[in-house]
Write a protein that holds these residues in place. Sequence first.
Motif, PDB file in Angstrom:
ATOM      1  N   GLY A  17       0.776  -2.755  -0.628  1.00 16.55           N
ATOM      2  CA  GLY A  17       0.276  -3.675   0.382  1.00 16.55           C
ATOM      3  C   GLY A  17       0.360  -3.105   1.788  1.00 16.55           C
ATOM      4  N   LEU A  18       1.512  -2.541   2.132  1.00 19.93           N
ATOM      5  CA  LEU A  18       1.693  -1.977   3.464  1.00 19.93           C
ATOM      6  C   LEU A  18       0.777  -0.775   3.688  1.00 19.93           C
ATOM      7  N   THR A  19       0.618   0.064   2.681  1.00 17.79           N
ATOM      8  CA  THR A  19      -0.257   1.230   2.794  1.00 17.79           C
ATOM      9  C   THR A  19      -1.691   0.801   3.083  1.00 17.79           C
ATOM     10  N   LEU A  20      -2.200  -0.151   2.299  1.00 14.04           N
ATOM     11  CA  LEU A  20      -3.577  -0.608   2.522  1.00 14.04           C
ATOM     12  C   LEU A  20      -3.733  -1.270   3.893  1.00 14.04           C
ATOM     13  N   LYS A  21      -2.729  -2.044   4.300  1.00 16.86           N
ATOM     14  CA  LYS A  21      -2.786  -2.686   5.621  1.00 16.86           C
ATOM     15  C   LYS A  21      -2.871  -1.632   6.721  1.00 16.86           C
ATOM     16  N   ARG A  22      -2.037  -0.607   6.608  1.00 18.52           N
ATOM     17  CA  ARG A  22      -2.030   0.445   7.643  1.00 18.52           C
ATOM     18  C   ARG A  22      -3.294   1.296   7.606  1.00 18.52           C
ATOM     19  N   LEU A  23      -3.994   1.278   6.490  1.00 20.26           N
ATOM     20  CA  LEU A  23      -5.273   1.993   6.396  1.00 20.26           C
ATOM     21  C   LEU A  23      -6.438   1.136   6.895  1.00 20.26           C
ATOM     22  N   GLY A  24      -6.131  -0.088   7.317  1.00 19.25           N
ATOM     23  CA  GLY A  24      -7.154  -0.922   7.922  1.00 19.25           C
ATOM     24  C   GLY A  24      -7.763  -1.984   7.031  1.00 19.25           C
ATOM     25  N   PHE A  25      -7.253  -2.137   5.809  1.00 12.71           N
ATOM     26  CA  PHE A  25      -7.751  -3.195   4.933  1.00 12.71           C
ATOM     27  C   PHE A  25      -7.178  -4.544   5.377  1.00 12.71           C
ATOM     28  N   GLU A  26      -7.934  -5.602   5.111  1.00 14.26           N
ATOM     29  CA  GLU A  26      -7.456  -6.971   5.322  1.00 14.26           C
ATOM     30  C   GLU A  26      -6.764  -7.378   4.023  1.00 14.26           C
ATOM     31  N   VAL A  27      -5.455  -7.236   3.983  1.00 10.61           N
ATOM     32  CA  VAL A  27      -4.685  -7.353   2.736  1.00 10.61           C
ATOM     33  C   VAL A  27      -4.186  -8.775   2.522  1.00 10.61           C
ATOM     34  N   GLU A  28      -4.335  -9.240   1.297  1.00 14.54           N
ATOM     35  CA  GLU A  28      -3.727 -10.489   0.864  1.00 14.54           C
ATOM     36  C   GLU A  28      -2.880 -10.167  -0.366  1.00 14.54           C
ATOM     37  N   LEU A  29      -1.600 -10.528  -0.307  1.00 13.71           N
ATOM     38  CA  LEU A  29      -0.694 -10.309  -1.424  1.00 13.71           C
ATOM     39  C   LEU A  29      -0.832 -11.508  -2.359  1.00 13.71           C
ATOM     40  N   VAL A  30      -1.084 -11.232  -3.630  1.00 15.02           N
ATOM     41  CA  VAL A  30      -1.444 -12.285  -4.581  1.00 15.02           C
ATOM     42  C   VAL A  30      -0.525 -12.213  -5.800  1.00 15.02           C
ATOM     43  N   THR A  31       0.090 -13.346  -6.122  1.00 12.13           N
ATOM     44  CA  THR A  31       0.992 -13.418  -7.272  1.00 12.13           C
ATOM     45  C   THR A  31       0.395 -14.340  -8.326  1.00 12.13           C
ATOM     46  N   ALA A  32       0.259 -13.825  -9.540  1.00 13.52           N
ATOM     47  CA  ALA A  32      -0.271 -14.621 -10.651  1.00 13.52           C
ATOM     48  C   ALA A  32       0.764 -15.637 -11.107  1.00 13.52           C
ATOM     49  N   ASN A  33       0.274 -16.832 -11.458  1.00 18.52           N
ATOM     50  CA  ASN A  33       1.158 -17.885 -11.938  1.00 18.52           C
ATOM     51  C   ASN A  33       0.404 -18.756 -12.931  1.00 18.52           C
ATOM     52  N   PHE A  34       1.124 -19.253 -13.931  1.00 22.99           N
ATOM     53  CA  PHE A  34       0.521 -20.057 -15.002  1.00 22.99           C
ATOM     54  C   PHE A  34       0.996 -21.505 -14.985  1.00 22.99           C
ATOM     55  N   ASN A  35       1.647 -21.910 -13.909  1.00 23.49           N
ATOM     56  CA  ASN A  35       2.136 -23.285 -13.742  1.00 23.49           C
ATOM     57  C   ASN A  35       3.159 -23.701 -14.796  1.00 23.49           C
ATOM     58  N   VAL A  36       3.892 -22.732 -15.325  1.00 18.48           N
ATOM     59  CA  VAL A  36       5.016 -23.004 -16.218  1.00 18.48           C
ATOM     60  C   VAL A  36       6.294 -23.098 -15.382  1.00 18.48           C
ATOM     61  N   TYR A  37       6.358 -22.268 -14.341  1.00 19.81           N
ATOM     62  CA  TYR A  37       7.510 -22.212 -13.451  1.00 19.81           C
ATOM     63  C   TYR A  37       7.026 -21.625 -12.121  1.00 19.81           C
ATOM     64  N   ASP A  38       7.604 -22.030 -11.026  1.00 19.54           N
ATOM     65  CA  ASP A  38       7.201 -21.525  -9.712  1.00 19.54           C
ATOM     66  C   ASP A  38       7.777 -20.139  -9.458  1.00 19.54           C
ATOM     67  N   SER A  39       7.404 -19.200 -10.300  1.00 22.13           N
ATOM     68  CA  SER A  39       7.946 -17.841 -10.233  1.00 22.13           C
ATOM     69  C   SER A  39       7.418 -17.055  -9.034  1.00 22.13           C
ATOM     70  N   TYR A  40       6.432 -17.569  -8.355  1.00 27.27           N
ATOM     71  CA  TYR A  40       5.845 -16.885  -7.198  1.00 27.27           C
ATOM     72  C   TYR A  40       6.722 -16.965  -5.944  1.00 27.27           C
ATOM     73  N   ILE A  41       7.720 -17.824  -5.919  1.00 25.84           N
ATOM     74  CA  ILE A  41       8.502 -18.067  -4.695  1.00 25.84           C
ATOM     75  C   ILE A  41       9.193 -16.802  -4.168  1.00 25.84           C
ATOM     76  N   PRO A  42       9.869 -15.986  -5.007  1.00 22.63           N
ATOM     77  CA  PRO A  42      10.459 -14.758  -4.461  1.00 22.63           C
ATOM     78  C   PRO A  42       9.408 -13.823  -3.840  1.00 22.63           C
ATOM     79  N   ALA A  43       8.223 -13.736  -4.446  1.00 21.57           N
ATOM     80  CA  ALA A  43       7.168 -12.891  -3.885  1.00 21.57           C
ATOM     81  C   ALA A  43       6.682 -13.450  -2.551  1.00 21.57           C
ATOM     82  N   LYS A  44       6.553 -14.754  -2.473  1.00 25.75           N
ATOM     83  CA  LYS A  44       6.130 -15.398  -1.226  1.00 25.75           C
ATOM     84  C   LYS A  44       7.113 -15.086  -0.101  1.00 25.75           C
ATOM     85  N   LEU A  45       8.410 -15.118  -0.421  1.00 26.87           N
ATOM     86  CA  LEU A  45       9.433 -14.803   0.574  1.00 26.87           C
ATOM     87  C   LEU A  45       9.370 -13.335   0.997  1.00 26.87           C
ATOM     88  N   SER A  46       9.144 -12.448   0.034  1.00 22.14           N
ATOM     89  CA  SER A  46       9.015 -11.022   0.366  1.00 22.14           C
ATOM     90  C   SER A  46       7.792 -10.777   1.243  1.00 22.14           C
TER      91      SER A  46
END
Length: 194
Positions: A17-46
């Motif tokens: 993510g940081l590499t692409l951002k520094r190369l000028g891309f408009e980066v969005e960090l995306v975490t897959a989730n299946f609505n079984v558990y909110d497992s995306y929260i640690p990634a959101k914090l990072s």
Amino acid sequence: MKACVLYSGGKDSSLMGLTLKRLGFEVELVTANFNVYDSYIPAKLSAKSLGMPHRVLNLDKKILQHAVNMIMDDGFPNEGIKYIHKEAIEAAALEYPVVADGTRRDDKTPKLNKDQIQSLEARKNVQYINLDSFGFKTINTLVSSLFEVKKEKSNKDNSSDYEVEIRILIDEMGGNSSEIFPEHYQTNVVGLKD
């Protein structure tokens, strides 16, 4: 150009993510989730600690169910995790012209092979980028100069890997995820170094 990085909050996907951002891309960090558990929260914090936008890619629970069935039949997680990763990349390719992840040269899973990458790029008219020329030692060298990281025993509250929801569903189905997944440690990015 807009780019999606499939994001777990770990050092590899953060480096991408940081590499692409520094190369000028408009980066969005995306975490897959299946609505079984909110497992995306640690990634959101990072992602927040890096000052980068994050979103959850909600995927059909049938994908997770199919992967869990594969894993329970195999008694081993690799093919099921590869299946989920491929489906997540395919879904992201519907929305982004550039799809990236943090898979590196010495990863066994999840990972697309060369034929799968060429097929994806041709069918979806996207660019796919990973860290395939970098090995573990090189990643650690780069990460140590860029990020503040926290390493702890992996559990459902500190990990945003596919494994979290897989384990929960296996256990809900009467299986024992601890017999399939070995104990391991999770490294989360908690900030940028000055």
